[in-house]
Design an enzyme around this catalytic site. Structure first.
Site, mmCIF file in Angstrom:
data_model
loop_
_atom_site.group_PDB
_atom_site.id
_atom_site.type_symbol
_atom_site.label_atom_id
_atom_site.label_comp_id
_atom_site.label_asym_id
_atom_site.label_seq_id
_atom_site.Cartn_x
_atom_site.Cartn_y
_atom_site.Cartn_z
ATOM 1 N N CYS A 1 0.924 -1.162 -0.120
ATOM 2 C CA CYS A 1 0.170 0.056 -0.018
ATOM 3 C C CYS A 1 0.772 1.179 0.089
ATOM 4 O O CYS A 1 1.417 1.396 0.981
ATOM 5 C CB CYS A 1 -0.921 0.089 1.380
ATOM 6 S SG CYS A 1 -1.995 1.607 1.347
ATOM 7 N N MET B 1 -4.478 5.029 -5.366
ATOM 8 C CA MET B 1 -3.691 4.200 -4.371
ATOM 9 C C MET B 1 -2.294 4.785 -4.902
ATOM 10 O O MET B 1 -2.012 5.195 -5.804
ATOM 11 C CB MET B 1 -3.814 2.775 -4.937
ATOM 12 C CG MET B 1 -5.139 2.418 -5.016
ATOM 13 S SD MET B 1 -6.180 2.565 -6.483
ATOM 14 C CE MET B 1 -5.720 1.433 -7.609
#
Length: 395
Positions: free
Chosen positions: A106, A316
């Protein structure tokens, strides 16, 4: 006797925002012994912490926020490598299914790993200046890559408040620069098929030009127009359209197969975190989700990306690395949409606003390589203490 308290275990945890994501952070040493190693016990613990699987899709009985951006867990420990400070493991928790996806990183929460490591005492005290910036050297264990997180320090403490504004985040905070070092797949080319643009054949959907890249996170880029979109869509335009979501998932699965990430289409169902699918278009004026106008003059390219089967509310962080890397390689779909030619940075438009990302791409005999992708994020501790989990998960 309070039997209700005894029926739950307490696990030290920190709830943090990093970039446009939130997650529950753990120091590896604080996890129950059975969960300090990978496996079913660890996965069951994290699922229960977040509140999954939830057939209602709300994660009411856990820390998750019922979106891919908030159904996240992080485990940090002192690094096993002499040239790194901490090891960082990321688990994307499925909302409605009983699995934790460990296949990628992430990028947004990467920004929070540096501050968390300092707060958790995982860095030697002599590394922390009274005022200045400490570079936390992070080993990203999921993808085996180095991330440098430049954390501002004021009066010996992590500076969390500030005036840096990040589209997709409500309040300003302190700026944290994040460097993703050599973000492409270490096994070979950034472009697993060897091509900058491929024909991606998706039965019952169509044949698409696609840029398949593995930098930051494996990502499939397609042109917005090829699937009937302008490229300026917001979440409600796509996430309420089951037919559209099924189309994107079908394209994603066939792209994963072409990239060699899976051996059979059905494997895509248990690998939802990677690859990502995104669509690009030339700069266009649009209204962001906050009501702010984004003009074509202030951006180089428009990008929309899906995460865990839904259009993301912003971008993201790992996909931003993929965007930066693809934009800086002449001839990719991202580069062409951004006006083509040689670049070292781009400003892209996403549903919540804009973001500037940089990358330095060089071409060698073995193919294209990106030395480093750079972006600015921010991070903040929201809550710290313990998270309670029913003890029967260990039975």
């Amino acid at each position: 006797m309070d039997t209700h308290t005894q029926s739950q275990i307490k696990v030290p945890a920190t709830y943090m925002r990093g970039g446009t994501s939130k997650g529950v952070f753990f120091n590896l040493e604080d996890l129950p012994v059975q969960a300090q190693v990978p496996g079913k016990v660890r996965d069951d613990l994290l699922l229960r912490v977040i509140g999954s699987p939830d057939p209602y899709g709300k994660q009411i009985d856990g820390m998750g926020g019922a979106t891919s951006s908030t159904s996240k867990t992080v485990i940090v420990s002192r690094s096993q490598r002499a040239d790194h400070d901490v090891d960082y493991l990321f688990g994307q928790v499925s909302i409605d299914k009983p699995f934790v996806d460990w296949s990628g990183n992430c990028g947004n929460l990467s920004a929070a790993v540096g501050p968390f490591a300092i707060h958790a005492g995982l860095l030697p005290a002599d590394r922390i200046p009274q005022d200045g910036i400490v570079t936390v050297r992070v080993w990203q264990a999921n993808i085996e890559k180095t991330i440098l997180v430049h954390v501002p320090i004021v009066n010996g403490f992590v500076q969390e408040t500030g005036d840096f504004e990040l589209d997709g985040v409500t309040f300003p905070a302190a700026e944290i620069q994040v460097d993703f070092v050599d973000p492409a797949d270490g096994e070979g080319s950034m472009f697993p098929t060897g091509n900058l643009v491929d024909d991606l054949i998706v039965p019952n959907v169509g044949t698409f030009n696609a840029t398949l890249i593995n930098a930051g996170i494996p990502t499939i880029f397609i042109d917005a127009e090829s699937i009937g979109y302008r490229g300026t869509e917001l979440q409600d335009d796509i996430n309420n359209d089951e037919q559209a979501l099924a189309m994107f998932e079908s394209i994603r699965a066939h792209g994963a197969l072409k990239m060699g990430l899976i051996n059979a289409l059905e494997e895509a169902q248990t690998r939802q975190h990677t690859p990502k699918i995104a669509f690009v278009s030339k700069p266009k004026r649009y209204l962001s989700s906050s009501g702010k106008t984004v003009t074509e003059e202030e951006i180089d390219v428009v990008v929309r990306a899906l995460s865990m089967g839904k259009l993301h509310h912003a971008m993201m962080g790992t996909a931003a690395v993929a965007i930066a890397s693809a934009a800086c390689v002449p001839g990719t779909l991202v580069n062409l949409a951004a006006g083509a030619g040689k670049k070292e940075s781009v400003v892209f438009g996403h549903p919540s606003g804009t973001l500037k990302v940089g990358a330095k791409a060089t071409e060698a005999a073995q193919g294209w390589r990106v030395e480093k992708a750079i972006m600015s994020r921010s991070a903040r501790i929201i809550m710290e203490g313990v998270v309670r989990v029913p003890s029967d998960i260990f039975r």
